[in-house]
Design a protein around this motif. Structure first.
Motif, short mmCIF file in Angstrom:
data_model
loop_
_atom_site.label_atom_id
_atom_site.label_comp_id
_atom_site.label_asym_id
_atom_site.label_seq_id
_atom_site.Cartn_x
_atom_site.Cartn_y
_atom_site.Cartn_z
N ALA A 7 -57.97 -9.00 -31.44
CA ALA A 7 -57.15 -10.20 -31.66
C ALA A 7 -57.99 -11.43 -31.34
O ALA A 7 -58.82 -11.41 -30.44
CB ALA A 7 -55.92 -10.16 -30.77
N CYS A 8 -57.75 -12.48 -32.09
CA CYS A 8 -58.44 -13.73 -31.81
C CYS A 8 -57.99 -14.26 -30.45
O CYS A 8 -56.83 -14.09 -30.04
CB CYS A 8 -58.13 -14.77 -32.90
SG CYS A 8 -59.05 -16.32 -32.67
N ALA A 9 -58.90 -14.95 -29.77
CA ALA A 9 -58.58 -15.53 -28.46
C ALA A 9 -57.47 -16.57 -28.54
O ALA A 9 -56.84 -16.87 -27.53
CB ALA A 9 -59.83 -16.13 -27.84
N CYS A 10 -57.21 -17.11 -29.73
CA CYS A 10 -56.11 -18.08 -29.87
C CYS A 10 -54.75 -17.40 -29.77
O CYS A 10 -53.74 -18.07 -29.59
CB CYS A 10 -56.23 -18.86 -31.18
SG CYS A 10 -55.72 -17.95 -32.67
N GLY A 11 -54.73 -16.09 -29.93
CA GLY A 11 -53.49 -15.33 -29.80
C GLY A 11 -52.61 -15.35 -31.03
O GLY A 11 -51.50 -14.81 -31.00
N GLN A 72 -63.65 -14.67 -39.41
CA GLN A 72 -63.18 -16.02 -39.10
C GLN A 72 -61.66 -16.00 -39.00
O GLN A 72 -60.97 -15.52 -39.93
CB GLN A 72 -63.60 -17.04 -40.14
CG GLN A 72 -63.24 -18.45 -39.68
CD GLN A 72 -63.56 -19.54 -40.66
OE1 GLN A 72 -63.58 -19.31 -41.86
NE2 GLN A 72 -63.78 -20.74 -40.15
N CYS A 73 -61.16 -16.54 -37.92
CA CYS A 73 -59.72 -16.63 -37.73
C CYS A 73 -59.17 -17.71 -38.67
O CYS A 73 -59.61 -18.87 -38.60
CB CYS A 73 -59.38 -16.98 -36.28
SG CYS A 73 -57.61 -17.24 -36.00
N PRO A 74 -58.24 -17.36 -39.56
CA PRO A 74 -57.69 -18.36 -40.47
C PRO A 74 -56.75 -19.35 -39.79
O PRO A 74 -56.36 -20.34 -40.40
CB PRO A 74 -56.95 -17.52 -41.52
CG PRO A 74 -56.64 -16.24 -40.82
CD PRO A 74 -57.72 -16.03 -39.80
N VAL A 75 -56.40 -19.10 -38.54
CA VAL A 75 -55.51 -20.01 -37.82
C VAL A 75 -56.30 -21.08 -37.06
O VAL A 75 -56.11 -22.27 -37.27
CB VAL A 75 -54.59 -19.23 -36.85
CG1 VAL A 75 -53.68 -20.18 -36.08
CG2 VAL A 75 -53.78 -18.19 -37.60
N CYS A 76 -57.22 -20.66 -36.21
CA CYS A 76 -57.96 -21.63 -35.38
C CYS A 76 -59.39 -21.89 -35.87
O CYS A 76 -60.04 -22.82 -35.40
CB CYS A 76 -57.99 -21.17 -33.92
SG CYS A 76 -59.07 -19.76 -33.60
N GLY A 77 -59.89 -21.07 -36.80
CA GLY A 77 -61.22 -21.27 -37.36
C GLY A 77 -62.35 -20.67 -36.55
O GLY A 77 -63.52 -20.79 -36.93
#
Ligand SMILES: [Zn+2]
Length: 107
Positions: A7-11, A72-77
């Motif tokens: 999971a991305c660190a942005c959650g 690449q996380c499409p939410v936070c980049g």
């Protein structure tokens, strides 16, 4: 649907690892491998033996090369680069204007 790799660190986003054609993943070849990789392609096309088995062996040798991954996380980049041990290493965009779909080929 694939299984979650991490999971991305942005959650807010999970990266899947068992599906194909993911718009947020890329495979990369380090520059130190680039010439060797293309030499292997040339060898498979130009110098492998004439039989189907020899062509298949040359092709399989190419398929054994394991390119590392980028996500690449499409939410936070955030961009994650897979290190030599397989761990994703996070890099955070310096500004909110950085595109979130740098690895996407098609909309
Ligand atoms: Zn994120």
């Amino acid at each position: 649907m694939g299984s979650v790799r991490f999971a991305c660190a942005c959650g807010q986003f999970s990266f899947l690892d068992s599906t194909d054609n993911r718009s947020y993943v890329a495979h990369f070849i380090p520059d130190q491998d680039w010439d060797r990789y293309w030499t292997a392609i040339d060898d498979a096309v130009e110098t492998s033996g004439p039989t189907a088995a020899e062509k298949a062996a040359a092709s399989m040798a190419l398929r054994r090369y394991r390119a590392r991954l980028l996500w690449q996380c499409p939410v936070c980049g955030s961009l994650y680069v897979e290190d030599e041990s397989g761990q994703p290493r996070r890099f955070v965009p310096e500004a909110a204007t950085v595109p979130r779909r740098l690895l996407q080929r098609e909309p």
